[in-house]
Enzyme design. Structure first.
Site, mmCIF file in Angstrom:
data_model
loop_
_atom_site.group_PDB
_atom_site.id
_atom_site.type_symbol
_atom_site.label_atom_id
_atom_site.label_comp_id
_atom_site.label_asym_id
_atom_site.label_seq_id
_atom_site.Cartn_x
_atom_site.Cartn_y
_atom_site.Cartn_z
ATOM 1 C CD GLU A 20 2.867 2.172 6.265
ATOM 2 O OE1 GLU A 20 2.259 1.107 6.233
ATOM 3 O OE2 GLU A 20 2.540 3.102 7.029
ATOM 4 C CG ASP A 72 0.985 -3.252 8.430
ATOM 5 O OD1 ASP A 72 0.575 -3.479 9.580
ATOM 6 O OD2 ASP A 72 1.559 -2.193 8.104
HETATM 7 C C1 GLC Z 1 0.982 1.613 9.482
HETATM 8 C C2 GLC Z 1 1.509 0.433 10.254
HETATM 9 C C3 GLC Z 1 0.358 -0.385 10.756
HETATM 10 C C4 GLC Z 1 -0.487 0.475 11.651
HETATM 11 C C5 GLC Z 1 -0.920 1.753 10.935
HETATM 12 C C6 GLC Z 1 -1.485 2.741 11.887
HETATM 13 O O1 GLC Z 1 0.327 1.232 8.333
HETATM 14 O O2 GLC Z 1 2.381 -0.314 9.457
HETATM 15 O O3 GLC Z 1 0.787 -1.522 11.439
HETATM 16 O O4 GLC Z 1 -1.623 -0.242 12.058
HETATM 17 O O5 GLC Z 1 0.161 2.387 10.302
HETATM 18 O O6 GLC Z 1 -0.470 3.280 12.679
#
Ligand code: GLC
Length: 535
Positions: A273, A336
């Site tokens: 990510e 998200d």
């Molecule tokens: C990432 C996840 C999100 C989460 C964040 C903290 O961005 O996709 O849903 O709140 O990390 O773990």
């Protein structure tokens, strides 16, 4: 049982993200669970026809961030079932030829994780240095001006031991210290634990945030005209994230993870990510020798205005920046973000389905988008997302509502009270009803998925923007071996004619029966997308 071992299977796969709290509830407690997912595997592999699922976290968690705050990485939270259920789920998915990717959450743990409980217990506890502890600034207060993604300082004072701990997200999600080799070893063990149970890869959470400036310098304030590449993030936007974001030392960690992952026979995939929108920097997450992430998540399409020329620009730019030998992915939604059909409208959501499933790269679908699910307005009293508590418009609950299986009570998701309200549109937008309507969103996805499965041009072929592209129509060609396919998407509200080599219409986003021969001119209705095959 299908043989799932194979090199780089993920290039040809279509992934589907399951948010397990909202997928299917087997025991009536209102929360989705692993048994529920198991009951829907036939839907995934046969009815819909995807190749892999990414399941958001089901690890033991106090659920402050709904599973992204892990208190035991190698156990299942009782709300979802138990470890034996997870093992059965992996095996049952594999028996259907479905791959399973899990979330791997290295940046932080829950504050109730035993590591942190010990860490905070005293300055010289065994785990003190597993997290990031700092003395107050000389005049008192947090050590620097870093802000947490969910607003407020990224540092919280622990009164007992008189030091601050760092948290990129909630105060209940303390950051692990990845400069400590013991942390690296412990988290590598976590990866091994799941790889040994056969998982086919990891979506690495917050992959660009794990390592920060060693000098911990203050971030400069953002000038008022500072252009952000991504959505508005509240207080977090007051600064330019020079020192707490995308630090290059993170690459060494990914090279280490990759070495571990590569030793498993199932050829696991790592998808980071990475919210970095500078393409050259984003591409560094592949590793200089393609030895880091198999695929950093490509959010660039989501950050692009829904306009033919802009989309074309993004697609070409992304493909150009993927290093030689590398492979990208495409996505238009996740847990998200505001749902695709709410962001773009239904007509564009149909075009988006065709775009996602015809680009060169691995598509990632978000559960429910195949039904055209829209964001649900959540009344204040029923809100669940901690981000929404801090910044109301960033609430993510609307895109996390229960999957809509059937027209009846709670859309067939649960027999109890669902943890988030079910969409009021569920009597029309649900799996059962949509399966019976040839023109439904679900049947469009099914046609696209089945066509992609049978087309090496779409799965693996080259991508070429087509000269007929205009500011109204996005046209591109995909080519492999002796197969050529043209995709034409009319993003305007007018009918258009597209000059094209002769061929045959294979799929239209608007007319399920459309299949005529095309003689040099393809007619497209407003907001219609078409796949044409050429012989
Ligand atoms: C990432 C996840 C999100 C989460 C964040 C903290 O961005 O996709 O849903 O709140 O990390 O773990």
């Amino acid at each position: 049982m299908p043989d799932l071992n194979g090199h780089e299977w993920w290039r040809e796969a279509v992934f589907y993200q399951i948010y397990p709290l909202s997928y299917a509830d087997s025991n009536g407690d209102g929360f989705g669970d692993l048994e529920g997912i198991m009951s829907k595997l036939d839907y995934l592999s046969d009815t819909l026809g995807v190749d892999a699922v990414w399941i958001s976290p089901f690890y033991r968690s106090p659920m402050r961030d709904w599973g992204y705050d892990v208190s035991d990485h190698t156990d299942v939270d009782p709300v979802f079932g138990d470890l034996a259920d997870a093992e059965r789920l992996i095996d049952q998915a594999h028996a259907r030829g479905l791959r399973v990717m899990l979330d791997y959450i290295p940046n932080h743990t829950s504050d109730l994780h035993p590591w942190f409980l010990d860490s905070r217990s005293s300055r010289d506890s065994a785990h003190r240095d597993w997290y990031v502890w700092r003395d107050p600034a000389p005049g008192g207060g947090p050590p620097n001006n870093w802000i947490s993604v969910f607003s407020g300082p990224a540092w919280t004072l622990d009164a007992e031991t008189g030091q601050y701990y760092r948290h990129t997200y909630l105060t209940t999600q303390p950051d692990l210290n990845w400069r400590n080799p013991e942390v690296i070893e412990a988290m590598t063990e976590v990866a091994r634990f799941w790889l040994e149970r056969g998982v086919d890869g990891f979506r690495v959470d917050a992959a660009h945030q794990m390592i920060k400036d060693p000098r911990e310098r203050d971030n400069p304030p953002a000038p008022p005209d500072y252009e952000r590449p991504w959505k508005e993030m509240g207080e977090y936007d007051d600064f330019i994230h020079l020192y707490d974001y995308g630090h290059p030392a993170v690459h060494e960690i990914y090279r280490g993870l990759r070495k571990v992952v590569d030793t498993y026979p199932q050829s696991p995939v790592t998808v980071g990510e990475v919210h970095i929108f500078d393409l050259p920097e984003w591409a560094t997450y592949y590793g200089e020798h393609l030895d880091e992430m198999h695929m950093p998540f490509n959010f660039h399409l989501m950050a692009t205005q829904w306009d033919s020329l802009r989309l074309r620009g993004t697609i070409e730019a992304v493909l150009w920046h993927v290093p030689a030998g590398g492979w990208t992915n495409w996505t238009l939604g996740n847990h998200d973000e505001i749902r695709l059909a709410s962001r773009l409208g239904m007509a564009n959501a149909r075009l988006a389905a065709m775009l996602l499933l015809t680009l060169r790269g691995t598509p990632f679908l978000y559960y429910g988008d195949e039904l055209g699910m829209r964001d649900v307005h959540i009344p204040h009293a029923l809100k669940r997302d901690p981000w929404g508590e801090a910044v109301a418009h960033l609430n993510r609950d609307g895109a996390r509502t229960p999957m809509q299986w059937a027209p009846g009570d709670h859309a067939g998701f649960t027999t109890g009270t669902p943890w988030l309200p079910v969409s009021q549109s569920h009597p029309e937008d649900n799996v059962d009803i949509e399966l019976d309507e040839p023109g439904s969103m679900l049947n469009l996805y099914r046609r696209l998925l089945s066509f992609r499965r049978g087309s090496s041009a779409l799965r693996l072929g080259s991508y070429l923007s087509h000269p007929s592209s205009t500011n109204q129509v996005l046209v591109f060609r995909r080519e492999a071996d002796r197969e050529t396919v043209t995709v034409a998407l009319n993003l305007s509200d007018e009918a258009v004619e597209v000059p094209l080599r002769s061929g045959k219409v294979a799929i239209s986003t608007l007319d399920a029966g459309r299949s005529e021969l095309v003689q040099e001119l393809l007619e497209l209705a407003p907001r219609e997308g078409v796949i044409v095959t050429h012989t």
